[in-house]
Design a protein around this motif. Structure first.
Motif, PDB file in Angstrom:
ATOM      1  N   ASP A  22      27.558   9.161 100.429  1.00  9.95           N
ATOM      2  CA  ASP A  22      28.633   8.466  99.726  1.00  9.95           C
ATOM      3  C   ASP A  22      29.801   8.225 100.674  1.00  9.95           C
ATOM      4  O   ASP A  22      30.263   9.150 101.346  1.00  9.95           O
ATOM      5  CB  ASP A  22      29.093   9.293  98.522  1.00  9.95           C
ATOM      6  N   SER A  24      33.706   6.669 101.378  1.00  9.32           N
ATOM      7  CA  SER A  24      34.988   6.363 100.745  1.00  9.32           C
ATOM      8  C   SER A  24      36.076   6.267 101.808  1.00  9.32           C
ATOM      9  O   SER A  24      35.898   6.707 102.941  1.00  9.32           O
ATOM     10  CB  SER A  24      35.356   7.444  99.715  1.00  9.32           C
ATOM     11  N   SER A  76      28.795   1.768  97.539  1.00  9.49           N
ATOM     12  CA  SER A  76      29.297   2.411  98.764  1.00  9.49           C
ATOM     13  C   SER A  76      28.447   3.628  99.138  1.00  9.49           C
ATOM     14  O   SER A  76      28.976   4.695  99.474  1.00  9.49           O
ATOM     15  CB  SER A  76      30.761   2.827  98.606  1.00  9.49           C
TER      16      SER A  76
END
Length: 122
Positions: A22, A24, A76
Motif C-alpha cells: 500500500d 501513500s 494505490s
C-alpha cells in the motif's frame, strides 16, 4: 512516501501467496515499483519491477513464470503474486518505489516498505 507491505506468512512448497504494498503520501501513478527480497545472511536482491502504468513488468530469472507483479493505481496498491513457491523463496520481501522507470538496482529506489516475511517449508 510511505509503503506498507503485507501478506507474508508460512506456506508449504508448491503453495501460492500474494503480497500487497500500500502506497501513500504522493501520487502512486507517478511511481514505478519494485519488489526485492532478502534471505538470512544474504544481500537484498531484485525480484521484479513494474512501470508506473503497469504496462511493463520484468523479473529476476529464478522467479520468471512463477511470480507476477501487477498494480491497481486506483487503490494505490502494488501486488506480488507468487505461485509454485520453493523453500529457496524464503526471505523478507520488500516493496520499493521511485519516480520514472523501474530498475533492478536496489540503490536507485528512494522509498522502501518495512518488509514482510515469507517462509516456505519443504
Amino acid at each position: 512516501v510511505q509503503l506498507q507491505a503485507s501478506g507474508g506468512g508460512l506456506v508449504q512448497a508448491g503453495d501460492s501467496l500474494r503480497l500487497s504494498c500500500d502506497f501513500s503520501g504522493s501520487t502512486f501513478s507517478d511511481h514505478a515499483m519494485g519488489w526485492f527480497r532478502q534471505a538470512p545472511g544474504k544481500e537484498r536482491e531484485f525480484v521484479g519491477g513494474i512501470s508506473w502504468s503497469g504496462s511493463t513488468t520484468f523479473y529476476e530469472d529464478s522467479v520468471k513464470g512463477r511470480f507476477t507483479i501487477f498494480r491497481d493505481n486506483a487503490r494505490s496498491t502494488a501486488y506480488l503474486h507468487m505461485d509454485s513457491l520453493k523453500p529457496e523463496d524464503t526471505a523478507v520481501y520488500y516493496c520499493a518505489a521511485r519516480k520514472t522507470y523501474s530498475t533492478r538496482r536496489v540503490y536507485e529506489f528512494n522509498y522502501w516498505g518495512q518488509g514482510t516475511l515469507v517462509t516456505v517449508s519443504s
